[in-house]
Design an enzyme around this catalytic site. Structure first.
Site, PDB file in Angstrom:
ATOM      1  N   HIS A  46      50.680  17.220  41.431  1.00  0.00           N
ATOM      2  CA  HIS A  46      50.505  15.873  40.593  1.00  0.00           C
ATOM      3  C   HIS A  46      49.022  15.469  40.996  1.00  0.00           C
ATOM      4  O   HIS A  46      48.063  16.052  41.457  1.00  0.00           O
ATOM      5  CB  HIS A  46      51.286  14.918  41.069  1.00  0.00           C
ATOM      6  N   THR A  49      44.447  15.712  37.776  1.00  0.00           N
ATOM      7  CA  THR A  49      43.368  16.788  37.435  1.00  0.00           C
ATOM      8  C   THR A  49      43.757  17.874  38.608  1.00  0.00           C
ATOM      9  O   THR A  49      43.970  17.526  39.824  1.00  0.00           O
ATOM     10  CB  THR A  49      42.245  16.248  37.262  1.00  0.00           C
ATOM     11  N   ARG A  50      43.556  19.005  38.210  1.00  0.00           N
ATOM     12  CA  ARG A  50      43.461  20.262  39.371  1.00  0.00           C
ATOM     13  C   ARG A  50      42.373  21.101  38.969  1.00  0.00           C
ATOM     14  O   ARG A  50      42.282  21.287  37.609  1.00  0.00           O
ATOM     15  CB  ARG A  50      44.890  20.763  39.241  1.00  0.00           C
ATOM     16  N   LYS A 263      37.110  10.927  41.034  1.00  0.00           N
ATOM     17  CA  LYS A 263      38.217  11.396  41.901  1.00  0.00           C
ATOM     18  C   LYS A 263      37.530  12.465  42.684  1.00  0.00           C
ATOM     19  O   LYS A 263      37.037  13.441  42.202  1.00  0.00           O
ATOM     20  CB  LYS A 263      39.491  12.061  41.055  1.00  0.00           C
ATOM     21  N   HIS A 268      41.757  19.395  54.194  1.00  0.00           N
ATOM     22  CA  HIS A 268      42.535  19.081  55.381  1.00  0.00           C
ATOM     23  C   HIS A 268      41.817  17.714  55.785  1.00  0.00           C
ATOM     24  O   HIS A 268      41.324  17.305  56.857  1.00  0.00           O
ATOM     25  CB  HIS A 268      41.804  20.170  56.387  1.00  0.00           C
ATOM     26  N   CYS A 312      48.981  13.348  48.502  1.00  0.00           N
ATOM     27  CA  CYS A 312      49.733  14.631  47.925  1.00  0.00           C
ATOM     28  C   CYS A 312      49.977  15.640  49.225  1.00  0.00           C
ATOM     29  O   CYS A 312      49.615  15.428  50.461  1.00  0.00           O
ATOM     30  CB  CYS A 312      48.735  15.413  46.934  1.00  0.00           C
ATOM     31  N   LYS A 345      45.698  26.427  40.106  1.00  0.00           N
ATOM     32  CA  LYS A 345      45.358  27.199  38.933  1.00  0.00           C
ATOM     33  C   LYS A 345      45.725  28.487  38.768  1.00  0.00           C
ATOM     34  O   LYS A 345      45.546  28.944  37.468  1.00  0.00           O
ATOM     35  CB  LYS A 345      43.517  27.283  39.204  1.00  0.00           C
TER      36      LYS A 345
END
Length: 375
Positions: A46, A49-50, A263, A268, A312, A345
């Site tokens: 979620h 965007t990725r 964004k 990590h 996330c 992706k």
């Protein structure tokens, strides 16, 4: 009498939805089981965007899978009513001798990908949202960009439904068992049987596969959206997606898209492992501080007011490569796990691989580096 299917897929997020769609397209009677909504905001698929990028500093061996993924995303997009993939170009930036710049260049050269090397000054002239230290370099690759993850899942689920798949949301899997003729899956609502089981449970995968304990480890992440003081610097047409290696760590980011704010996040984020059912899902002041300090230093015109913070999950393997394999003691069970913050992706090609393994026990894709027995 329990319902019987050819294949059950446990988890219908990014990877699971692609797997269900691929199996259904091949005429398989498939059931997808999802604990939460479809799509949902509790896992790793979620956040609006990725990143997608061909230049792959992690390992050039990923590039053939990426080339296939690009084709599959475009094919999925053609059958969906909304755009899924936006090409903004991608940047891998940092010290010239750093692992990110060197690895990105190596993958481009090994696979004959188009790219440019930009100095920090040239980068700032071309894309004024960036303010990187003197002496830094960036590998620009024009095919990079971003996917819209929630819509990608919707598109895969729509394709699966059109091909006859059954998908049940808000149904929590309690356990699975091997049988002489396949598997049995028990949920909080019912019991199902199938010839094969595919586990794509994200941060919960180790709960269903003992061999993933200590191998697929959940980690809490936080993303920030900050309102730019110069919005035009962060529009999709003027701000490529990025991976950036700096002394503070490795960061990644996106242009403004659909909601207010530039964004970005830190790989990590603050370290440490979590129980995905017990983790603190509300972002904390320390989360915002870590991210804001980075933006103020390297993207000063992007470091305005906070618009949004979102948690996330990464599910990390020790080497940060994926697990795509059948279980040695249970060849009827296939696992896709440990995508380590860079897997989304690949979702449609992972769906192909997991479908191949479930139906044929092998795949034409090169997946030797993703075997479970490497641990």
């Amino acid at each position: 009498m329990s319902d019987r299917y050819d294949v059950i897929v446990l988890g219908v997020g990014g990877m699971g939805s692609a797997t269900v769609a691929t199996l259904a397209d091949r005429g398989v009677d498939v059931l997808g089981l999802e604990r939460f909504d479809v799509p949902h905001g509790y896992g790793s698929s979620h956040g609006i965007t990725r990143i997608i990028r061909r230049a792959y500093a992690e390992d050039p061996a990923y590039v053939p899978l990426l080339n296939c993924a690009y084709e599959l995303w475009r094919d999925l997009e053609d059958s969906h009513d909304r755009r899924l993939l936006y090409e903004t170009g991608s940047l891998d930036a940092g010290p010239p001798d750093g692992s990110l710049v060197e690895g990105s260049r190596r993958s481009c050269e090994e696979h004959d990908l188009e790219y440019e090397t930009l100095s920090s000054a040239t980068l700032a002239d071309r894309y004024p949202g960036y303010d990187l230290p003197e002496g830094y370099e960036a590998i620009f690759q024009p095919d990079g960009g971003f996917l819209v993850p929630e819509q990608c899942i919707v598109a895969h689920v729509n394709r699966a439904h059109e091909a006859g798949a059954t998908i049940r949301a808000r149904e929590r899997v309690a356990s699975w068992q091997s049988l002489a003729d396949g598997v049995r899956v028990q949920t909080n609502h019912d019991e199902y049987r199938a010839d094969k089981l595919v586990i794509t449970a994200g941060a919960w995968a180790a709960r269903f596969v003992d061999a993933l304990e200590g191998v697929a480890v959940p980690e809490r992440q936080v993303l920030a959206w900050l309102q730019p003081t110069e919005p035009t610097h962060f529009a999709p047409e003027s701000f490529p997606v990025f991976n950036l290696e700096v002394p503070e760590g490795r960061y990644y980011g996106f242009p403004v898209f659909e909601v207010p704010g530039f964004k970005f996040g830190r790989y990590h984020h603050r370290g440490g492992t979590v129980d995905p059912d017990q983790m603190e899902r509300e972002p904390m002041p320390e989360d915002e501080r870590v991210l804001r300090e980075f933006a103020e230093r390297y993207f000063p015109t992007g470091a305005g007011e906070t618009m949004r913070l979102k948690t996330c999950l990464f599910t990390n393997t020790p080497d940060e490569d994926f697990v795509l394999d059948t279980l040695p003691d249970h060849p009827e069970v296939v696992v896709g796990a440990g995508f380590s913050g860079h897997g989304f992706k690949f979702a449609p090609v992972v769906g192909e691989i997991l479908a191949d393994l479930a139906l044929e026990g092998e795949t034409d894709h090169e997946i030797g580096m993703f075997s479970l027995d490497r641990f």
